[in-house]
Design an enzyme around this catalytic site. Structure first.
Site, PDB file in Angstrom:
ATOM      1  CD  GLU A 193      -2.831  -1.195   2.135  1.00  0.00           C
ATOM      2  OE1 GLU A 193      -3.654  -1.557   2.026  1.00  0.00           O
ATOM      3  OE2 GLU A 193      -2.698  -0.649   3.976  1.00  0.00           O
ATOM      4  CD  GLU A 386      -4.100  -5.827   2.498  1.00  0.00           C
ATOM      5  OE1 GLU A 386      -4.419  -5.648   3.246  1.00  0.00           O
ATOM      6  OE2 GLU A 386      -2.658  -5.694   2.958  1.00  0.00           O
TER       7      GLU A 386
HETATM    8  C1  BG6 Z   1      -4.343  -3.029   5.152  1.00  0.00           C
HETATM    9  C2  BG6 Z   1      -3.228  -3.515   6.062  1.00  0.00           C
HETATM   10  O1  BG6 Z   1      -4.165  -1.578   5.393  1.00  0.00           O
HETATM   11  O2  BG6 Z   1      -5.712  -2.795   5.504  1.00  0.00           O
HETATM   12  C3  BG6 Z   1      -3.539  -4.414   6.751  1.00  0.00           C
HETATM   13  O3  BG6 Z   1      -2.244  -3.857   4.177  1.00  0.00           O
HETATM   14  C4  BG6 Z   1      -4.255  -4.802   7.652  1.00  0.00           C
HETATM   15  O4  BG6 Z   1      -2.051  -4.833   6.552  1.00  0.00           O
HETATM   16  C5  BG6 Z   1      -5.644  -4.967   6.226  1.00  0.00           C
HETATM   17  O5  BG6 Z   1      -4.267  -5.818   8.309  1.00  0.00           O
HETATM   18  C6  BG6 Z   1      -7.277  -4.556   7.037  1.00  0.00           C
HETATM   19  O6  BG6 Z   1      -6.902  -3.486   8.338  1.00  0.00           O
HETATM   20  P1  BG6 Z   1      -7.240  -3.582  10.020  1.00  0.00           P
HETATM   21  O7  BG6 Z   1      -6.687  -2.205  10.412  1.00  0.00           O
HETATM   22  O8  BG6 Z   1      -8.417  -3.857  10.439  1.00  0.00           O
HETATM   23  O9  BG6 Z   1      -6.264  -4.351  10.077  1.00  0.00           O
END
Ligand code: BG6
Length: 488
Positions: A193, A386
């Site tokens: 990111e 993701e």
């Molecule tokens: C992304 C990151 O921004 O979001 C991850 O790359 C992160 O590392 C994911 O876990 C979800 O965010 P969160 O804060 O719910 O874990």
């Protein structure tokens, strides 16, 4: 016209080393910046959210964490102990039929201080063994080379990404990875990111906000150094490993005009440029986009460049584009518009969307919109790095976990991804986040769970650590088996 996913579509799952590995000081690992983030397990949800959204990582926390080297109130030091459990976990990934596993390599395992002359052999062995385990089980490897965690010594000694020396240290690290692990990695990603630095400065560019006179200036200077590091790495990858695939990733903030007022439409264009396109434009087109000149001027940002920098950016182009996608928001000129939480940011509320337990607006159609926009702009293959739902789960007495809400989220997003494929978008892979429960990145808790595999640990790291399959495990397995055809 395509009817669905290609037969070699890469169905996968993703995690990051700092949120999963643990093994904090094992195998010669140095301390990394993510090891310093504190969570008091007695905090309630409100206190956790207040800390996460309301108080950015400070110098006082940094100093305290360095003194607290023996305490475990730092969840990323524990993770889910993937470091010692990876064989069992990867066996579960194989059982699910996973084709691609995305995880990150911890820079401080390879160069414990970041500026060491020679790499730590034990760290390299760990990754060789873990990636070989994936290969043995028919799973391809998608390696993020930096997911928010740099060796803390680089911050102490050099001011991290503010210093151009960090670019060289990073490139030395990257070269070692290509030479030592190149035969095992199928897809490379230099940075997680890229735009995170703009919204979460400690994670993205290792800046403590209370130490900066002009935080925006510092962020964009650091980002410039990261762009250079990324560009040099992409070029090096193509030279050392011809035919390999190396990409660029952002957190996609899909946005719609809040109304059909022209002001809102313009705002949407600008939000898109400043939060999304700027980053991928540099990585794909190799140059600073013109629209940023006005932005830099507006905010008094003056990026210091050296001769040759622009040429470095120009001479490297990523092979694929990648992004995380969790939610969408709206763009508005109305400053009083209602807000809700989102990944990395507070987002403008869209009255047509439902939110998750953590306030993130669920928008599967937004994923199709995003895929179409990104592909139209760059015409490069896309890997969704993701996507998933973070929420609480209940471990029943018989150790089952019923998570129809997660199945709904995944189903609706995968359906829209399939529609995008039929639209003509070249999506080649999907690594669901986080395939196994891990420490959440923002709040640092275990109770915000994404996995299709449950891990029995609480926010304080207490529990058996045992893994259990959620209902969504069987659902995702079926989805993979039928190549996205059976989603009920
Ligand atoms: C992304 C990151 O921004 O979001 C991850 O790359 C992160 O590392 C994911 O876990 C979800 O965010 P969160 O804060 O719910 O874990």
């Amino acid at each position: 016209m395509k009817k669905g996913f290609d037969k070699d579509f890469l169905w996968g799952g993703a995690i990051s080393c700092s949120q999963a590995d643990g093994g904090f000081r094992d195998g010669g690992k140095g301390v990394s910046t993510q090891d310093l983030r504190y969570l008091d397990p007695s905090w309630n949800r409100e206190q956790v959210e207040e800390k996460h959204h309301g108080s950015p990582f400070s110098k006082a926390e940094f100093d305290q964490a360095l003194k607290d080297m023996d305490t475990m109130y730092y969840p990323n030091r524990r993770g889910i102990d993937f470091y010692h459990n990876y064989k069992e976990d990867i066996a579960l990934f194989e059982e699910m039929g996973m084709k691609l596993f995305r995880t990150s390599i911890c820079w401080a395992r390879i160069f414990p201080n970041g500026d060491d002359e020679l790499p730590n052999q034990e760290g390299l062995n760990y990754y060789r063994n873990m990636f070989s385990e994936c290969k043995k089980r028919g799973i391809k490897v998608f390696a993020t080379m930096l997911h928010y965690d740099i060796p803390v010594n680089l911050v102490i000694k050099y001011d991290g990404w503010k210093n151009r020396k960090t670019i060289d240290f990073y490139c030395r690290y990257a070269e070692v990875l290509f030479r030592e692990l190149g035969d095992l990695v199928d897809y490379w990603l230099p940075f997680n990111e890229f735009n995170a630095g703009r919204f979460a400065p400690w994670d993205g560019v290792c800046l403590m906000q209370d130490q900066e006179e002009n935080i925006n200036q510092s962020i964009f200077q650091c980002l410039h150094h990261q762009f250079l590091a990324s560009a040099r790495t992409v070029k090096m990858c193509h030279e050392i490993l011809p035919g390999s695939m190396i990409g660029g990733m952002i957190a996609r903030f899909e946005t719609y005009p809040a109304t059909c007022k022209p002001e809102d439409a313009l705002q949407a264009v600008q939000d898109e440029q400043y939060s999304n396109w700027f980053y991928t434009d540099i990585m794909v087109r190799g140059e600073y986009p013109k629209y940023m000149e006005r932005y830099f001027n507006m905010f008094n940002i003056d990026i210091q460049m050296e001769e040759g920098d622009l040429k470095i950016l120009k001479n490297s182009k990523v092979d694929f584009v990648s992004f995380s996608y969790y939610f969408s928001q709206v763009s508005t000129s109305d400053q009083t518009w209602k807000k809700t939480a989102g990944n990395l940011i507070m987002a403008n509320k869209n009255p047509y969307l439902e939110t998750s337990e953590w306030g993130w607006q669920k928008d599967p159609i937004g994923l199709r919109v995003t895929l179409n926009k990104v592909y139209d702009r760059y015409n490069l293959p896309i890997i969704i790095a993701e996507n998933g739902l973070g929420t609480t789960d209940i471990l029943e007495a018989d150790k089952s976990i019923h998570d129809p809400y997660r199945i709904d989220y995944l189903r609706s997003h995968i359906q829209c991804m399939k529609e995008a494929v039929i639209d003509g978008v070249e999506v080649i892979g999907y690594t669901m986040w986080g395939i196994i429960d891990i420490v959440s990145c923002g709040p640092l808790t275990m109770d915000k769970r994404y996995g299709v595999i449950y891990v029995d640990l609480d926010n304080g790291g207490k529990g058996t650590g045992k893994r259990y399959k959620k209902d969504s495990f069987q659902w995702y397995k079926k989805c993979i088996e039928t190549n996205g055809e059976v989603l009920d």
